[in-house]
Design a protein around this motif. Structure first.
Motif, PDB file in Angstrom:
ATOM      1  N   VAL A 261       0.840  -1.209   0.000  1.00 41.67           N
ATOM      2  CA  VAL A 261       0.000   0.000   0.000  1.00 41.67           C
ATOM      3  C   VAL A 261       0.872   1.255   0.000  1.00 41.67           C
ATOM      4  O   VAL A 261       0.647   2.198  -0.777  1.00 41.67           O
ATOM      5  CB  VAL A 261      -0.955   0.008   1.219  1.00 41.67           C
ATOM      6  N   TYR A 265       1.168   4.161  -2.859  1.00 40.60           N
ATOM      7  CA  TYR A 265       0.925   5.552  -2.498  1.00 40.60           C
ATOM      8  C   TYR A 265       2.077   6.434  -2.965  1.00 40.60           C
ATOM      9  O   TYR A 265       1.870   7.504  -3.563  1.00 40.60           O
ATOM     10  CB  TYR A 265       0.744   5.663  -0.988  1.00 40.60           C
ATOM     11  N   MET A 318      -5.044   1.294  -1.263  1.00 37.52           N
ATOM     12  CA  MET A 318      -5.488   0.144  -0.481  1.00 37.52           C
ATOM     13  C   MET A 318      -6.410  -0.747  -1.299  1.00 37.52           C
ATOM     14  O   MET A 318      -6.302  -1.977  -1.273  1.00 37.52           O
ATOM     15  CB  MET A 318      -6.179   0.608   0.801  1.00 37.52           C
TER      16      MET A 318
END
Length: 388
Positions: A261, A265, A318
């Motif tokens: 995740v 990001y 996510m």
């Protein structure tokens, strides 16, 4: 040249010391012990103490798992009902033996009682860790890269990925036992535990399995296979593993997903570079950050069930990761194999090292010291500084 050929050519090149939260006194229900070890994992040291001193493993409190190939100092707690002393153990001729003193040239450790405290240590229960690291093969082009990357770290910190130690506490790094457990496949979980993704043609022949693996097994692993030999189901045999070992399966998989995740990001928001990690995985490090005040306060949840993300970029990251790995919402907070798995929590996205200093340098090496908060990994910082 890979990372460990530069930072861990010998255990003394990587020294870690816990900064404890507990201060010993003359009263309390627990002994506080200092454990200094060389070339030994934390779990191995605890198993030796448990076996030789008849202290149940679950009664020994500790704040974190420290590197095996290193010299480390950490702290333990044991209830005062058990006797403690100045103990040393060394691995000699294929077995552990108790010794009068350990000279810290081989594989072994020493334990020293410091006094009493009122509560046991739990995972993460420390202020941080102080590292002293020697980097070797520090040629000119690497030196230039190192100092250039350190300027990025001074300004923006570095992504707070879980390091390889988080994935090395189980038998194999190339598979995740928890994925089998979540499907109710305890037989597959045990196979993964012992062999990873490797094929094995005598799985199910428990006597042959015991005979083949026995010289390398812990006692509880032998008990597990003996249980299978007696006819226990895979699920009941799995529960023979100590709970702290079973929990490692959950930690490893959740840490992998969390890393993915954060990587998504970083790649969605910033200029980045990919750096090799274990098992052919990659870590992405930002090179510039336009919203550092925001980023250094950002915390990323493990599942989002209890802490749903508000950041739209994080939400998408996510969602992509969970979809890619087939993560289902019904797994969150599930009870599997006698433990709660896929629980939620928050972890900082970014960390800044403190007290970073160059202690010594030559044409071919440099010695550094720095402190990181609890749960952050020196190897993650070093991978970016060296980009190896």
């Amino acid at each position: 040249m890979k990372l460990y050929s530069r930072i861990k050519t010998r255990p003394e090149d990587f020294v870690v010391e816990e900064l404890p939260t507990l201060k010993p006194g003359n009263e309390g229900k627990f002994w506080l012990l200092k454990l200094k070890k060389r070339n030994t994992s934390t779990l191995e040291a605890l198993r030796v103490i448990s076996r030789f001193k008849k202290i149940p493993l679950k009664k020994i409190g500790f704040a974190g798992l420290k590197d095996r190939f290193a010299v480390t100092v950490q702290y333990l707690t044991v209830p005062v009902e058990f006797e403690v002393g100045n103990w040393c153990f060394e691995f000699r001729n294929g077995r552990w033996v108790e010794v009068e003193a350990f000279d810290f040239t081989g594989m072994g450790f020493c334990v020293e009682p410091l006094g009493r405290v009122n509560r046991p240590l739990t995972l993460g229960d420390l202020k941080g860790n102080r590292f002293t690291v020697v980097i070797r093969n520090f040629e000119k082009n690497l030196r230039e890269r190192f100092y250039r990357n350190y300027e990025v770290v001074k300004r923006y910190g570095f992504p707070n990925y879980f390091g390889e130690q988080r994935f090395g506490s189980v038998k194999s790094r190339d598979d995740f036992v928890l994925r089998y457990l979540l499907r109710g496949d305890f037989d597959g979980a045990l196979r993964s535990y012992f062999f990873g993704k490797s094929s094995i043609d005598f799985w199910g022949d428990w006597r042959k399995l015991y005979k083949t693996l026995s010289p390398t097994l812990e006692e509880y692993e032998k008990d597990l296979i003996r249980g299978l030999m007696r006819g226990l189901t895979a699920e009941k045999a799995f529960r023979i593993l100590p709970k702290n070992v079973r929990l490692m399966f959950n930690f490893a998989y959740q840490s992998f997903l969390w890393n993915e995740v954060l990587r998504e990001y970083v790649e969605a928001k910033y200029p980045f570079v990919r750096v090799p990690f274990i098992n052919n995985w990659k870590l992405s490090y930002y090179l510039e950050v336009h919203d550092i005040d925001y980023l250094k306060e950002l915390q990323i949840p493990y599942t989002g069930k209890e802490y749903p993300p508000e950041d739209p970029v994080l939400k998408k990251a996510m969602s992509r990761v969970f979809r890619r790995y087939g993560v289902k919402e019904e797994w969150f907070d599930a009870q599997v194999g006698g433990m709660a798995v896929m629980t939620d929590g928050l972890r900082r996205a970014v960390v800044f090292p403190e007290g970073f200093k160059v202690l010594e340098k030559t044409k071919r090496s440099v010695k550094l010291t720095f402190t990181l908060p609890s749960g952050s990994y020196a190897t993650i910082l070093l991978r970016f500084l060296l980009k190896v």
